[in-house]
Scaffold this motif. Structure first.
Motif, PDB file in Angstrom:
ATOM      1  N   MET A 121       0.824  -1.180   0.000  1.00  0.00           N
ATOM      2  CA  MET A 121       0.000   0.000   0.000  1.00  0.00           C
ATOM      3  C   MET A 121       0.868   1.243   0.000  1.00  0.00           C
ATOM      4  N   ASN A 122       0.337   2.300  -0.582  1.00  0.00           N
ATOM      5  CA  ASN A 122       1.011   3.593  -0.603  1.00  0.00           C
ATOM      6  C   ASN A 122       0.476   4.440   0.542  1.00  0.00           C
ATOM      7  N   ILE A 123       1.386   4.883   1.403  1.00  0.00           N
ATOM      8  CA  ILE A 123       1.023   5.629   2.605  1.00  0.00           C
ATOM      9  C   ILE A 123       1.739   6.972   2.588  1.00  0.00           C
ATOM     10  N   ALA A 124       0.986   8.062   2.838  1.00  0.00           N
ATOM     11  CA  ALA A 124       1.565   9.404   2.882  1.00  0.00           C
ATOM     12  C   ALA A 124       1.608   9.915   4.315  1.00  0.00           C
ATOM     13  N   PHE A 125       2.703  10.609   4.637  1.00  0.00           N
ATOM     14  CA  PHE A 125       2.876  11.250   5.940  1.00  0.00           C
ATOM     15  C   PHE A 125       3.030  12.749   5.755  1.00  0.00           C
ATOM     16  N   GLN A 127       7.485  -0.791   7.162  1.00  0.00           N
ATOM     17  CA  GLN A 127       8.535  -1.275   6.267  1.00  0.00           C
ATOM     18  C   GLN A 127       7.988  -2.072   5.099  1.00  0.00           C
ATOM     19  N   LYS A 128       6.797  -2.605   5.240  1.00  0.00           N
ATOM     20  CA  LYS A 128       6.195  -3.448   4.211  1.00  0.00           C
ATOM     21  C   LYS A 128       5.446  -2.646   3.151  1.00  0.00           C
ATOM     22  N   HIS A 129       5.479  -1.314   3.247  1.00  0.00           N
ATOM     23  CA  HIS A 129       4.678  -0.478   2.367  1.00  0.00           C
ATOM     24  C   HIS A 129       5.540   0.602   1.718  1.00  0.00           C
ATOM     25  N   THR A 130       4.976   1.244   0.700  1.00  0.00           N
ATOM     26  CA  THR A 130       5.657   2.338   0.019  1.00  0.00           C
ATOM     27  C   THR A 130       5.233   3.640   0.694  1.00  0.00           C
ATOM     28  N   LEU A 131       6.228   4.387   1.167  1.00  0.00           N
ATOM     29  CA  LEU A 131       5.958   5.574   1.960  1.00  0.00           C
ATOM     30  C   LEU A 131       6.288   6.848   1.200  1.00  0.00           C
ATOM     31  N   TYR A 132       5.450   7.849   1.394  1.00  0.00           N
ATOM     32  CA  TYR A 132       5.604   9.167   0.789  1.00  0.00           C
ATOM     33  C   TYR A 132       5.470  10.201   1.891  1.00  0.00           C
ATOM     34  N   SER A 133       6.013  11.386   1.650  1.00  0.00           N
ATOM     35  CA  SER A 133       5.899  12.427   2.655  1.00  0.00           C
ATOM     36  C   SER A 133       6.183  13.789   2.049  1.00  0.00           C
ATOM     37  N   THR A 134       5.699  14.805   2.749  1.00  0.00           N
ATOM     38  CA  THR A 134       6.131  16.149   2.420  1.00  0.00           C
ATOM     39  C   THR A 134       7.578  16.287   2.903  1.00  0.00           C
ATOM     40  N   MET A 180      -2.882   6.633  -3.909  1.00  0.00           N
ATOM     41  CA  MET A 180      -2.541   6.734  -2.495  1.00  0.00           C
ATOM     42  C   MET A 180      -3.602   5.949  -1.729  1.00  0.00           C
ATOM     43  N   ASP A 181      -3.170   5.132  -0.775  1.00  0.00           N
ATOM     44  CA  ASP A 181      -4.092   4.262  -0.053  1.00  0.00           C
ATOM     45  C   ASP A 181      -4.409   4.720   1.359  1.00  0.00           C
ATOM     46  N   LEU A 182      -3.541   5.517   1.931  1.00  0.00           N
ATOM     47  CA  LEU A 182      -3.718   5.945   3.317  1.00  0.00           C
ATOM     48  C   LEU A 182      -2.941   7.239   3.515  1.00  0.00           C
ATOM     49  N   VAL A 183      -3.541   8.201   4.206  1.00  0.00           N
ATOM     50  CA  VAL A 183      -2.871   9.464   4.507  1.00  0.00           C
ATOM     51  C   VAL A 183      -2.873   9.671   6.015  1.00  0.00           C
ATOM     52  N   ILE A 184      -1.690   9.888   6.560  1.00  0.00           N
ATOM     53  CA  ILE A 184      -1.537  10.203   7.979  1.00  0.00           C
ATOM     54  C   ILE A 184      -1.019  11.633   8.045  1.00  0.00           C
ATOM     55  N   PHE A 185      -1.859  12.518   8.546  1.00  0.00           N
ATOM     56  CA  PHE A 185      -1.595  13.955   8.529  1.00  0.00           C
ATOM     57  C   PHE A 185      -1.784  14.491   9.941  1.00  0.00           C
ATOM     58  N   PHE A 186      -0.688  14.626  10.678  1.00  0.00           N
ATOM     59  CA  PHE A 186      -0.772  15.155  12.034  1.00  0.00           C
ATOM     60  C   PHE A 186      -0.865  16.676  11.948  1.00  0.00           C
ATOM     61  N   LYS A 187      -2.093  17.153  12.076  1.00  0.00           N
ATOM     62  CA  LYS A 187      -2.375  18.589  11.982  1.00  0.00           C
ATOM     63  C   LYS A 187      -2.191  19.261  13.340  1.00  0.00           C
ATOM     64  N   ASP A 188      -1.803  20.513  13.291  1.00  0.00           N
ATOM     65  CA  ASP A 188      -1.733  21.345  14.493  1.00  0.00           C
ATOM     66  C   ASP A 188      -2.963  22.246  14.481  1.00  0.00           C
ATOM     67  N   PRO A 189      -3.996  21.898  15.253  1.00  0.00           N
ATOM     68  CA  PRO A 189      -5.225  22.680  15.203  1.00  0.00           C
ATOM     69  C   PRO A 189      -5.134  24.025  15.914  1.00  0.00           C
ATOM     70  N   LEU A 190      -4.040  24.285  16.620  1.00  0.00           N
ATOM     71  CA  LEU A 190      -3.916  25.518  17.393  1.00  0.00           C
ATOM     72  C   LEU A 190      -3.072  26.584  16.727  1.00  0.00           C
TER      73      LEU A 190
END
Length: 143
Positions: free
Chosen positions: A1-5, A27-34, A72-82
């Motif tokens: 799976m393709n996962i974005a951070f 480690q078993k997946h394809t990772l992308y990030s800003t 893209m299969d999954l997006v993990i986006f740690f937002k700063d809401p403050l």
């Protein structure tokens, strides 16, 4: 799976800690990030990450383009809401695209942990079915 951070500045430490905790799964997946987020993950883990531009310079949009292409299969986006973000329209567009294309999206560590626990158990079969349906409709295989 393709996962974005993606992580806003005040959340980068949290995302690196998260990546370390789930390194065996990731480690078993394809990772992308800003840009900077990916740099931090590769420096502090053994994970390989394809890095795009930083978020304010278009990285969010680059990930959004992959979402729109169903690559893209999954997006993990740690937002700063403050903290106000100068590229808030890009952030909102990415979140909207995840909703439009049914891409699982976590915006905090608790949700990300649930998604990766499901991924570890193989509970994202629907993503593979969506890709297969798209390939049949467009006549492409493995593209």
């Amino acid at each position: 799976m393709n996962i974005a951070f993606i992580a806003h500045d005040k959340k980068k430490d949290d995302l690196v800690t998260f990546a370390l905790a789930y390194e065996p799964v990731l480690q078993k997946h394809t990772l992308y990030s800003t840009g900077t987020t990916g740099q931090r993950i590769t420096a502090e883990t053994s994970l390989s990450v394809h890095r795009f531009q930083s978020g304010p310079l278009g990285g969010d949009q680059q990930i959004g383009a992959l979402v729109a292409e169903n690559k893209m299969d999954l997006v993990i986006f740690f937002k700063d809401p403050l903290t106000a973000q100068p590229h808030e329209p890009d952030i909102n567009a990415l979140i909207r695209l995840c909703d439009v294309y049914s891409i699982p999206l976590a915006t905090n560590m608790a949700t990300a942990e649930i998604l990766l626990s499901g991924l570890k158990r193989g509970e994202f079969a629907f993503r593979e079915l969506l890709k297969k349906d798209e390939e049949e409709e467009t006549g492409t295989h493995g593209a």
